[in-house]
Design a protein around this motif. Sequence first.
Motif, PDB file in Angstrom:
ATOM      1  N   ALA A  87      23.766  14.037 -12.164  1.00  0.00           N
ATOM      2  CA  ALA A  87      23.074  15.331 -12.087  1.00  0.00           C
ATOM      3  C   ALA A  87      22.170  15.382 -10.864  1.00  0.00           C
ATOM      4  CB  ALA A  87      22.268  15.583 -13.361  1.00  0.00           C
ATOM      5  N   ALA A  88      21.521  14.267 -10.543  1.00  0.00           N
ATOM      6  CA  ALA A  88      20.673  14.220  -9.345  1.00  0.00           C
ATOM      7  C   ALA A  88      21.516  14.446  -8.101  1.00  0.00           C
ATOM      8  CB  ALA A  88      19.935  12.889  -9.266  1.00  0.00           C
ATOM      9  N   ALA A  89      22.654  13.770  -8.008  1.00  0.00           N
ATOM     10  CA  ALA A  89      23.537  13.931  -6.849  1.00  0.00           C
ATOM     11  C   ALA A  89      24.030  15.370  -6.747  1.00  0.00           C
ATOM     12  CB  ALA A  89      24.718  12.968  -6.951  1.00  0.00           C
ATOM     13  N   ASP A  90      24.427  15.934  -7.866  1.00  0.00           N
ATOM     14  CA  ASP A  90      24.961  17.294  -7.887  1.00  0.00           C
ATOM     15  C   ASP A  90      23.882  18.329  -7.548  1.00  0.00           C
ATOM     16  OD1 ASP A  90      27.110  19.174  -8.397  1.00  0.00           O
ATOM     17  OD2 ASP A  90      26.028  19.702 -10.232  1.00  0.00           O
ATOM     18  N   THR A  91      22.738  18.214  -8.188  1.00  0.00           N
ATOM     19  CA  THR A  91      21.642  19.168  -7.977  1.00  0.00           C
ATOM     20  C   THR A  91      21.124  19.124  -6.548  1.00  0.00           C
ATOM     21  OG1 THR A  91      20.990  18.974 -10.298  1.00  0.00           O
ATOM     22  CG2 THR A  91      19.335  19.843  -8.784  1.00  0.00           C
ATOM     23  N   LEU A  92      21.010  17.919  -6.004  1.00  0.00           N
ATOM     24  CA  LEU A  92      20.436  17.748  -4.664  1.00  0.00           C
ATOM     25  C   LEU A  92      21.488  17.812  -3.552  1.00  0.00           C
ATOM     26  CD1 LEU A  92      17.992  14.866  -5.609  1.00  0.00           C
ATOM     27  CD2 LEU A  92      17.387  17.260  -5.136  1.00  0.00           C
ATOM     28  N   HIS A  93      22.767  17.866  -3.929  1.00  0.00           N
ATOM     29  CA  HIS A  93      23.859  17.897  -2.945  1.00  0.00           C
ATOM     30  C   HIS A  93      23.803  16.682  -2.022  1.00  0.00           C
ATOM     31  CE1 HIS A  93      24.649  21.919  -4.388  1.00  0.00           C
ATOM     32  NE2 HIS A  93      23.395  22.222  -4.171  1.00  0.00           N
ATOM     33  N   VAL A  94      23.548  15.520  -2.644  1.00  0.00           N
ATOM     34  CA  VAL A  94      23.509  14.245  -1.936  1.00  0.00           C
ATOM     35  C   VAL A  94      24.597  13.370  -2.545  1.00  0.00           C
ATOM     36  CG1 VAL A  94      22.142  12.183  -1.472  1.00  0.00           C
ATOM     37  CG2 VAL A  94      21.037  14.410  -1.454  1.00  0.00           C
ATOM     38  N   LYS A  95      25.451  12.819  -1.704  1.00  0.00           N
ATOM     39  CA  LYS A  95      26.518  11.950  -2.189  1.00  0.00           C
ATOM     40  C   LYS A  95      25.936  10.819  -3.030  1.00  0.00           C
ATOM     41  CE  LYS A  95      30.019   8.738  -0.616  1.00  0.00           C
ATOM     42  NZ  LYS A  95      30.332   7.809   0.458  1.00  0.00           N
ATOM     43  N   HIS A  96      26.499  10.605  -4.213  1.00  0.00           N
ATOM     44  CA  HIS A  96      26.036   9.527  -5.089  1.00  0.00           C
ATOM     45  C   HIS A  96      26.317   8.178  -4.451  1.00  0.00           C
ATOM     46  CE1 HIS A  96      25.484   6.844  -8.451  1.00  0.00           C
ATOM     47  NE2 HIS A  96      26.706   6.404  -8.246  1.00  0.00           N
ATOM     48  N   GLU A  97      25.261   7.378  -4.352  1.00  0.00           N
ATOM     49  CA  GLU A  97      25.395   5.990  -3.929  1.00  0.00           C
ATOM     50  C   GLU A  97      24.466   5.162  -4.788  1.00  0.00           C
ATOM     51  OE1 GLU A  97      26.180   5.171   0.309  1.00  0.00           O
ATOM     52  OE2 GLU A  97      25.257   7.120   0.632  1.00  0.00           O
ATOM     53  N   SER A  98      24.698   3.869  -4.776  1.00  0.00           N
ATOM     54  CA  SER A  98      23.854   2.978  -5.550  1.00  0.00           C
ATOM     55  C   SER A  98      23.916   1.598  -4.906  1.00  0.00           C
ATOM     56  CB  SER A  98      24.363   2.941  -6.988  1.00  0.00           C
ATOM     57  OG  SER A  98      23.875   1.833  -7.672  1.00  0.00           O
ATOM     58  N   PRO A  99      22.770   1.081  -4.523  1.00  0.00           N
ATOM     59  CA  PRO A  99      21.429   1.651  -4.654  1.00  0.00           C
ATOM     60  C   PRO A  99      21.213   2.767  -3.630  1.00  0.00           C
ATOM     61  CG  PRO A  99      21.311  -0.354  -3.384  1.00  0.00           C
ATOM     62  CD  PRO A  99      22.744  -0.223  -3.847  1.00  0.00           C
ATOM     63  N   GLN A 100      20.248   3.610  -3.952  1.00  0.00           N
ATOM     64  CA  GLN A 100      19.950   4.752  -3.089  1.00  0.00           C
ATOM     65  C   GLN A 100      18.508   5.187  -3.331  1.00  0.00           C
ATOM     66  OE1 GLN A 100      22.083   8.372  -4.203  1.00  0.00           O
ATOM     67  NE2 GLN A 100      22.376   8.851  -2.033  1.00  0.00           N
ATOM     68  N   GLN A 111       0.850  -1.183   0.000  1.00  0.00           N
ATOM     69  CA  GLN A 111       0.000   0.000   0.000  1.00  0.00           C
ATOM     70  C   GLN A 111       0.888   1.236   0.000  1.00  0.00           C
ATOM     71  OE1 GLN A 111      -2.601  -0.567   3.392  1.00  0.00           O
ATOM     72  NE2 GLN A 111      -4.184  -1.368   2.044  1.00  0.00           N
ATOM     73  N   PRO A 112       1.457   1.574  -1.165  1.00  0.00           N
ATOM     74  CA  PRO A 112       2.359   2.721  -1.226  1.00  0.00           C
ATOM     75  C   PRO A 112       1.593   4.023  -0.990  1.00  0.00           C
ATOM     76  CG  PRO A 112       1.852   1.980  -3.429  1.00  0.00           C
ATOM     77  CD  PRO A 112       1.241   0.975  -2.484  1.00  0.00           C
ATOM     78  N   SER A 113       2.289   4.998  -0.464  1.00  0.00           N
ATOM     79  CA  SER A 113       1.683   6.301  -0.244  1.00  0.00           C
ATOM     80  C   SER A 113       1.246   6.900  -1.580  1.00  0.00           C
ATOM     81  CB  SER A 113       2.674   7.242   0.435  1.00  0.00           C
ATOM     82  OG  SER A 113       2.124   8.540   0.509  1.00  0.00           O
ATOM     83  N   GLU A 114       0.001   7.341  -1.640  1.00  0.00           N
ATOM     84  CA  GLU A 114      -0.502   7.999  -2.843  1.00  0.00           C
ATOM     85  C   GLU A 114      -0.127   9.478  -2.841  1.00  0.00           C
ATOM     86  OE1 GLU A 114      -4.656   7.169  -3.302  1.00  0.00           O
ATOM     87  OE2 GLU A 114      -4.343   5.011  -3.144  1.00  0.00           O
ATOM     88  N   ASP A 115       0.477   9.942  -1.760  1.00  0.00           N
ATOM     89  CA  ASP A 115       0.867  11.342  -1.637  1.00  0.00           C
ATOM     90  C   ASP A 115       2.271  11.595  -2.166  1.00  0.00           C
ATOM     91  OD1 ASP A 115      -1.581  11.888  -0.380  1.00  0.00           O
ATOM     92  OD2 ASP A 115      -0.761  11.368   1.580  1.00  0.00           O
ATOM     93  N   VAL A 116       2.864  10.584  -2.795  1.00  0.00           N
ATOM     94  CA  VAL A 116       4.242  10.664  -3.277  1.00  0.00           C
ATOM     95  C   VAL A 116       4.300  10.157  -4.715  1.00  0.00           C
ATOM     96  CG1 VAL A 116       6.604   9.805  -2.891  1.00  0.00           C
ATOM     97  CG2 VAL A 116       5.114  10.240  -0.938  1.00  0.00           C
ATOM     98  N   ASP A 117       5.113  10.826  -5.558  1.00  0.00           N
ATOM     99  CA  ASP A 117       5.433  10.313  -6.887  1.00  0.00           C
ATOM    100  C   ASP A 117       6.677   9.446  -6.763  1.00  0.00           C
ATOM    101  OD1 ASP A 117       3.361  11.570  -8.322  1.00  0.00           O
ATOM    102  OD2 ASP A 117       4.542  13.396  -8.580  1.00  0.00           O
ATOM    103  N   TYR A 118       6.845   8.503  -7.697  1.00  0.00           N
ATOM    104  CA  TYR A 118       7.963   7.572  -7.663  1.00  0.00           C
ATOM    105  C   TYR A 118       8.707   7.592  -8.993  1.00  0.00           C
ATOM    106  CZ  TYR A 118       5.377   5.966  -3.624  1.00  0.00           C
ATOM    107  OH  TYR A 118       4.726   5.927  -2.421  1.00  0.00           O
ATOM    108  N   SER A 119      10.031   7.652  -8.918  1.00  0.00           N
ATOM    109  CA  SER A 119      10.865   7.635 -10.121  1.00  0.00           C
ATOM    110  C   SER A 119      12.034   6.680  -9.927  1.00  0.00           C
ATOM    111  CB  SER A 119      11.406   9.032 -10.431  1.00  0.00           C
ATOM    112  OG  SER A 119      10.378   9.872 -10.880  1.00  0.00           O
ATOM    113  N   LEU A 120      12.592   6.271 -11.056  1.00  0.00           N
ATOM    114  CA  LEU A 120      13.689   5.316 -11.082  1.00  0.00           C
ATOM    115  C   LEU A 120      14.774   5.853 -12.005  1.00  0.00           C
ATOM    116  CD1 LEU A 120      14.730   2.360 -10.507  1.00  0.00           C
ATOM    117  CD2 LEU A 120      13.466   1.702 -12.558  1.00  0.00           C
ATOM    118  N   ILE A 121      16.007   5.805 -11.531  1.00  0.00           N
ATOM    119  CA  ILE A 121      17.157   6.140 -12.370  1.00  0.00           C
ATOM    120  C   ILE A 121      18.057   4.915 -12.426  1.00  0.00           C
ATOM    121  CG2 ILE A 121      19.217   7.575 -12.661  1.00  0.00           C
ATOM    122  CD1 ILE A 121      17.777   9.774 -11.044  1.00  0.00           C
TER     123      ILE A 121
END
Length: 113
Positions: free
Chosen positions: A72-85, A51-61
């Motif tokens: 670009a996601a790591a750079d734009t969001l200033h979050v260290k790149h990790e995988s999986p994340q 029962q995923p939250s319907e209040d959130v969108d979901y994306s996959l990279i």
Amino acid sequence: MANVNELKTIEQLNEALDHTAQKPLLVFKHSTRCPISAGAYQQFQSYLNEQPSEDVDYSLIYVVENRDVSLAAADTLHVKHESPQVILIKDGAPVWDTSHSRITASALREALS
């Protein structure tokens, strides 16, 4: 099951980030070459099938196939790149992230409730 949009271009990433002003976005960064990522992806799928939250969108990279988008996601969001994340984004800024074996269906339920 919730709809998951694959982000294949930086333009799609930027549009998705812009939309977080209206609705939070959870991005899953997945490596198809990593067994740890495969396990985390199964946990992500398990969460989405329950029962995923319907209040959130979901994306996959896909980090190997779309490395420029992942970086670009790591750079734009200033979050260290990790995988999986997974990164939860509201109003264009990360509010929660975790990686590797800490990505579980229960952790996603807790963070998105």
